[in-house]
Design an enzyme around this catalytic site. Structure first.
Site: not given
Ligand code: THU
Length: 143
Positions: A54-56, A65, A100
């Site tokens: 994630e990012n600010a 994925e 994704c």
């Molecule tokens: N996220 C994933 O990495 N994969 C998924 O299949 C669903 C959501 C992440 C994105 C974000 O960092 C966090 O989960 C909440 O949505």
């Protein structure tokens, strides 16, 4: 068709699942606190893992994925057999977001995605099932 044969899948499923759970440990998710891990099996038998980053600036966050796919592609792998996805959600099998699914589909419609729960149970879906009637590289070649 790159999907593992049933006997192979019986062995690979638990291994991929374990690797996706291990990848989840590195998740960088201080904003959502929703950790996700992914493990991607290439046609050559290598496994590339990924976590969400994630990012600010929220919109720049990347899912687990896509991290795994970008790691694999940037190391020269574009044929995939299967991916397992793991989260901490006890009640639901984790499912990939729409973005994704489209990125996965770039690399074929006939490979398997293991949607898992922390207790090690999973369901398997083909890309074609996760993203029916999809647009992909072949469509650009029709012109
Ligand atoms: N996220 C994933 O990495 N994969 C998924 O299949 C669903 C959501 C992440 C994105 C974000 O960092 C966090 O989960 C909440 O949505």
């Amino acid at each position: 068709c790159l999907r593992p044969r049933p006997a192979e899948a019986e062995r690979l499923g638990p291994l991929l699942l374990q690797r996706s759970q291990e990848a989840k440990v590195a998740a960088y998710c201080p904003y959502s606190r929703f950790a996700v891990g992914a493990a991607l099996l290439t046609a050559s038998g290598q496994i590339f893992s990924g976590c969400n980053v994630e990012n600010a600036c929220y919109s720049l966050g990347v899912c687990a994925e896509r991290t795994a796919i970008q790691k694999a592609v940037s190391e020269g792998h574009t044929s995939f057999k299967a991916m397992a996805i793991a989260s901490d959600h006890e009640d639901n099998f984790i499912v990939p977001c729409g973005a994704c699914r489209q990125v996965m589909r770039e690399f074929g419609r006939d490979w398997d995605v293991y949607l898992t729960k922390p207790d090690g149970t999973y369901i398997v879906k083909r890309l074609e099932e996760l993203l029916p009637l999809s647009f992909g590289p072949e469509d650009l070649r029709k012109l």
